[in-house]
Design a protein around this motif. Structure first.
Motif, PDB file in Angstrom:
ATOM      1  N   ARG A   1      -3.282   1.346  17.153  1.00 37.25           N
ATOM      2  CA  ARG A   1      -4.458   1.538  16.299  1.00 37.25           C
ATOM      3  C   ARG A   1      -4.457   0.583  15.118  1.00 37.25           C
ATOM      4  O   ARG A   1      -5.473  -0.045  14.802  1.00 37.25           O
ATOM      5  N   VAL A   2      -3.314   0.469  14.441  1.00 37.18           N
ATOM      6  CA  VAL A   2      -3.249  -0.358  13.230  1.00 37.18           C
ATOM      7  C   VAL A   2      -3.457  -1.824  13.553  1.00 37.18           C
ATOM      8  O   VAL A   2      -4.216  -2.529  12.870  1.00 37.18           O
ATOM      9  N   LEU A   3      -2.825  -2.316  14.604  1.00 36.58           N
ATOM     10  CA  LEU A   3      -2.988  -3.722  14.964  1.00 36.58           C
ATOM     11  C   LEU A   3      -4.361  -3.986  15.565  1.00 36.58           C
ATOM     12  O   LEU A   3      -4.964  -5.035  15.310  1.00 36.58           O
TER      13      LEU A   3
ATOM     14  N   GLY B   1       8.022   2.064  10.165  1.00 38.65           N
ATOM     15  CA  GLY B   1       7.722   3.151   9.243  1.00 38.65           C
ATOM     16  C   GLY B   1       6.413   2.933   8.512  1.00 38.65           C
ATOM     17  O   GLY B   1       5.619   3.866   8.323  1.00 38.65           O
ATOM     18  N   LEU B   2       6.156   1.694   8.103  1.00 40.16           N
ATOM     19  CA  LEU B   2       4.914   1.373   7.406  1.00 40.16           C
ATOM     20  C   LEU B   2       3.707   1.571   8.315  1.00 40.16           C
ATOM     21  O   LEU B   2       2.660   2.082   7.888  1.00 40.16           O
ATOM     22  N   ILE B   3       3.841   1.164   9.575  1.00 37.34           N
ATOM     23  CA  ILE B   3       2.742   1.334  10.527  1.00 37.34           C
ATOM     24  C   ILE B   3       2.462   2.812  10.757  1.00 37.34           C
ATOM     25  O   ILE B   3       1.300   3.233  10.838  1.00 37.34           O
ATOM     26  N   VAL B   4       3.512   3.619  10.845  1.00 35.09           N
ATOM     27  CA  VAL B   4       3.318   5.061  11.006  1.00 35.09           C
ATOM     28  C   VAL B   4       2.590   5.633   9.787  1.00 35.09           C
ATOM     29  O   VAL B   4       1.649   6.428   9.924  1.00 35.09           O
ATOM     30  N   GLU B   5       3.023   5.238   8.590  1.00 35.80           N
ATOM     31  CA  GLU B   5       2.363   5.746   7.383  1.00 35.80           C
ATOM     32  C   GLU B   5       0.901   5.320   7.340  1.00 35.80           C
ATOM     33  O   GLU B   5       0.028   6.110   6.975  1.00 35.80           O
ATOM     34  N   GLU B   6       0.621   4.073   7.731  1.00 33.71           N
ATOM     35  CA  GLU B   6      -0.760   3.598   7.753  1.00 33.71           C
ATOM     36  C   GLU B   6      -1.575   4.364   8.796  1.00 33.71           C
ATOM     37  O   GLU B   6      -2.726   4.736   8.543  1.00 33.71           O
TER      38      GLU B   6
ATOM     39  N   ARG C   1       0.818  -1.219   0.000  1.00 34.14           N
ATOM     40  CA  ARG C   1       0.000   0.000   0.000  1.00 34.14           C
ATOM     41  C   ARG C   1       0.850   1.267   0.000  1.00 34.14           C
ATOM     42  O   ARG C   1       0.546   2.231  -0.703  1.00 34.14           O
ATOM     43  N   HIS C   2       1.915   1.276   0.782  1.00 29.11           N
ATOM     44  CA  HIS C   2       2.678   2.511   0.988  1.00 29.11           C
ATOM     45  C   HIS C   2       4.054   2.509   0.333  1.00 29.11           C
ATOM     46  O   HIS C   2       4.708   3.552   0.288  1.00 29.11           O
ATOM     47  N   GLY C   3       4.482   1.364  -0.167  1.00 25.01           N
ATOM     48  CA  GLY C   3       5.793   1.287  -0.795  1.00 25.01           C
ATOM     49  C   GLY C   3       6.901   1.068   0.217  1.00 25.01           C
ATOM     50  O   GLY C   3       6.703   1.200   1.426  1.00 25.01           O
ATOM     51  N   PRO C   4       8.103   0.729  -0.267  1.00 24.00           N
ATOM     52  CA  PRO C   4       9.235   0.483   0.639  1.00 24.00           C
ATOM     53  C   PRO C   4       9.562   1.727   1.463  1.00 24.00           C
ATOM     54  O   PRO C   4       9.545   2.844   0.960  1.00 24.00           O
ATOM     55  N   GLN C   5       9.874   1.516   2.723  1.00 26.13           N
ATOM     56  CA  GLN C   5      10.211   2.615   3.629  1.00 26.13           C
ATOM     57  C   GLN C   5      11.690   2.638   4.001  1.00 26.13           C
ATOM     58  O   GLN C   5      12.211   3.657   4.431  1.00 26.13           O
TER      59      GLN C   5
END
Length: 215
Positions: A146-148, A185-190, A14-18
């Motif tokens: 939140r994400v989990l 980083g991905l979790i932060v972006e999500e 979804r967000h691409g490599p971080q």
């Protein structure tokens, strides 16, 4: 038990490599940012780091020996002027005396050392372990909560309890350190995307009700 490997794939698609996500040019700068950003925005922490660099106080021994009032003025953009100058100098003193030998410590020993620094709590200790010292750590921050939680994971109220609850899933996933750094980083972006979506929905509902968002 949540499949963290599947979560990593989902968010990367979804967000691409971080990559090595945390901002900073070298480990001590990363550590400074982790302390300065507490209860502040990253832009504020970055301004304080830039001021320290401009004054020639970007390395640990020099910052540790600096006058506290000078440090106070330089880190003022990050807020909390009574505590953050003391905390960054506490970090600098530890770094100057112990960072070079940290590689001889186990992961838990290093984390314990970091938790002994004034202003370094559970989340910051995990950030420093992962991004400064290349140790396996998962940041159980509000974004992760939140994400989990959205995906059905158990999310206990306290940081230590959340960390313990995730331990089996992390063990099963078998992430390398670089993957853990990217996953955060991905979790932060999500989490940010989730927040923007929620804000947009509020604006849409407000507009559809005929009320101004500035009332």
């Amino acid at each position: 038990m949540i499949d963290l490997r599947a979560l990593h794939r989902e968010l990367r698609d979804r967000h691409g490599p971080q990559g090595w996500w945390w901002p900073g040019e070298e480990p001590f700068e990363i550590a400074l940012g982790a302390v300065l950003v507490q209860r502040s925005r990253w832009e504020q922490a970055a301004s304080a780091i830039a001021a320290l660099r401009g004054a020639g106080l970007q390395d640990a021994p020099t910052l540790a020996a600096a006058d506290e009032e000078t440090v106070r003025e330089l880190v003022r953009p990050a807020g909390f002027p009574r505590t953050k100058p003391r905390r960054v100098q506490s970090l600098a003193r530890w770094w100057a005396g112990h960072a070079a030998t940290a590689r001889t410590l186990s992961d838990e020993q290093l984390r314990s050392e970091l938790l002994g620094i004034e202003g370094v709590g559970e989340e910051t200790a995990d950030a420093l372990s992962l991004y400064c010292f290349g140790r396996p750590a998962f940041l159980c921050d509000e974004y992760a909560r939140r994400v989990l939680g959205d995906r059905g994971a158990e999310v206990p109220g306290s940081y230590p309890a959340f960390r313990r609850a995730l331990a089996p899933a992390l063990s099963t996933a078998g992430f390398e350190v670089s993957e853990l750094a990217e996953l955060h980083g991905l979790i932060v972006e999500e989490g940010k995307a989730r927040g923007r979506k929620a804000s947009a929905q509020v604006v849409e509902r407000t507009a559809s009700s005929g009320r101004s968002t500035t009332d």
